[in-house]
Design a protein around this motif. Structure first.
Motif, PDB file in Angstrom:
ATOM      1  N   GLN A  10       1.572  -7.596   4.525  1.00 55.06           N
ATOM      2  CA  GLN A  10       1.180  -6.261   4.063  1.00 55.06           C
ATOM      3  C   GLN A  10       2.322  -5.297   4.331  1.00 55.06           C
ATOM      4  O   GLN A  10       2.889  -5.273   5.425  1.00 55.06           O
ATOM      5  N   THR A  19       5.704   4.779   2.343  1.00 58.20           N
ATOM      6  CA  THR A  19       5.377   6.175   2.620  1.00 58.20           C
ATOM      7  C   THR A  19       6.430   7.084   1.992  1.00 58.20           C
ATOM      8  O   THR A  19       7.416   6.618   1.406  1.00 58.20           O
ATOM      9  N   ILE A  50      -6.206   3.229   2.318  1.00 59.19           N
ATOM     10  CA  ILE A  50      -5.286   2.200   2.806  1.00 59.19           C
ATOM     11  C   ILE A  50      -6.042   1.038   3.435  1.00 59.19           C
ATOM     12  O   ILE A  50      -5.595  -0.118   3.384  1.00 59.19           O
ATOM     13  N   THR A  62       3.598  -1.191   3.827  1.00 59.70           N
ATOM     14  CA  THR A  62       3.164   0.179   3.544  1.00 59.70           C
ATOM     15  C   THR A  62       4.366   1.021   3.145  1.00 59.70           C
ATOM     16  O   THR A  62       5.373   1.062   3.862  1.00 59.70           O
ATOM     17  N   THR A 107       0.934   5.411   0.865  1.00 60.91           N
ATOM     18  CA  THR A 107       0.174   6.394   1.633  1.00 60.91           C
ATOM     19  C   THR A 107       0.887   7.736   1.648  1.00 60.91           C
ATOM     20  O   THR A 107       2.087   7.813   1.924  1.00 60.91           O
ATOM     21  N   ASP A 158      -3.639   6.760  -0.760  1.00 56.73           N
ATOM     22  CA  ASP A 158      -2.559   7.137  -1.691  1.00 56.73           C
ATOM     23  C   ASP A 158      -3.052   8.173  -2.695  1.00 56.73           C
ATOM     24  O   ASP A 158      -2.541   8.275  -3.792  1.00 56.73           O
ATOM     25  N   ALA A 191       0.849  -1.198   0.000  1.00 60.36           N
ATOM     26  CA  ALA A 191       0.000   0.000   0.000  1.00 60.36           C
ATOM     27  C   ALA A 191       0.878   1.239   0.000  1.00 60.36           C
ATOM     28  O   ALA A 191       1.951   1.261   0.611  1.00 60.36           O
ATOM     29  N   TYR A 206      -1.200   8.695   5.524  1.00 57.69           N
ATOM     30  CA  TYR A 206      -1.548   7.590   6.427  1.00 57.69           C
ATOM     31  C   TYR A 206      -3.020   7.213   6.338  1.00 57.69           C
ATOM     32  O   TYR A 206      -3.537   6.508   7.193  1.00 57.69           O
TER      33      TYR A 206
END
Length: 307
Positions: free
Chosen positions: A251, A255, A232, A253, A221, A227, A219, A224
């Motif tokens: 998973q 950033t 998310i 994430t 972001t 995206d 994912a 948070y």
């Protein structure tokens, strides 16, 4: 006259004639089956011994089979493996147009599958998954690989999920790993308490997902929360489909800069994740090296890895 002479042949001759005709009939009926069996055994042996393990990629909605060109170029410049690139354009009637090629000695080519109907929406996702299933069978028949890896960006991950649940039925081929990036498993919903029909169907049919599959859901972001396009929590809904069914579900994430939905494919972190988790390790010749130990006073981690 001739007919009268034939009728006068001894019974033993007639027995031999009928027996010969019967044997010819049996051979005639059995030969196609034997030939098919031999061809099938040969294909199975070829597949069993195949060293090819392609990465089959599906882009998101509104994108075509050229969507990953820059990403694949960057990978080739990074790992120096010179992966081949084959692009397939699948028309709505099932016909396929191919561009590019796969080198005979390439063990890990990239194959990108795009669709004439590349529109968004659950109905279209289902149609695209069915067409992908047809294209996959043609690829497997032509290249005889016994395993592969999958990569899906955005709705490409949804197509892969529907394909695995409804159209992946070849027990001679193993899907080793699947990486989805920015895939909205619950579409635009920001809460898993409100499941879309698609997510509900995916959860209901999750039992068809291979139990030896390793899945990475990435994912992006910016804030948070999403995206800029996909929430998310919609990406995280993938755990309800894969976790506990696949062998492993992780998973991740991403950033920071270039975490926006359409920019993710150009994000160096995605390249790093693909190299580490999706592609097969690059085999290198062992060399004599000198090992140095050092201490990092300021370690950083740009990835938030949540299971």
């Amino acid at each position: 006259m001739l007919f009268k002479k034939i009728r006068q042949w001894p019974k033993l001759v007639w027995h031999w004639i009928f027996l010969s005709l019967f044997l010819l009939l049996i051979v005639g009926l059995a030969w196609p089956s034997y030939a098919w069996t031999q061809a099938n055994v040969k294909q199975m042996a070829t597949r069993h011994n195949s060293k090819m393990s392609p990465v089959i990629m599906i882009p998101g909605s509104s994108a075509n089979e050229s969507r990953f060109d820059s990403l694949i170029t960057t990978i080739n410049n990074t790992d120096h493996q010179n992966h081949s690139l084959l692009r397939l354009h699948v028309y709505s009637d099932g016909t396929i147009k191919a561009t590019g090629s796969i080198r005979p000695d390439d063990h890990e080519p990239f194959i990108v599958v795009g669709f004439e109907n590349n529109a968004d929406g659950y109905d279209n996702i289902q149609k695209q998954a069915k067409l992908f299933g047809q294209a996959f069978k043609q690829l497997a028949k032509k290249y005889n690989f016994n395993n592969f890896k999958g990569f899906g960006h955005s709705n490409g991950g949804l197509i892969y999920t529907d394909f695995l649940e409804h159209y992946f039925d070849d027990d001679q081929i193993t899907m080793k790993r699947l990486m989805t990036v920015g895939t909205p498993y619950n579409f635009a919903e920001n809460s898993t308490s409100r499941k879309t029909q698609m997510l509900a169907d995916f959860i209901k049919d999750r039992g068809a997902i291979p139990t030896d599959l390793v899945v990475y859901s990435v994912a992006g972001t910016e804030n948070y929360d999403n995206d800029s396009i996909v929430p998310i929590k919609s990406v995280a809904a993938g755990k309800y489909i894969y976790q506990g069914q696949a062998a492993q579900y992780t998973q991740i994430t991403v950033t920071g800069k270039m975490a926006q939905h359409s920019e993710l494919l150009a994000n160096p972190q995605i390249l790093d994740l693909m190299t580490r988790y999706l592609l097969d390790p690059v085999k290198t010749n062992p060399k004599k090296t000198t090992t140095r130990t050092y201490h990092d006073d300021d370690p950083t981690n740009t990835l938030d890895n949540n299971k």
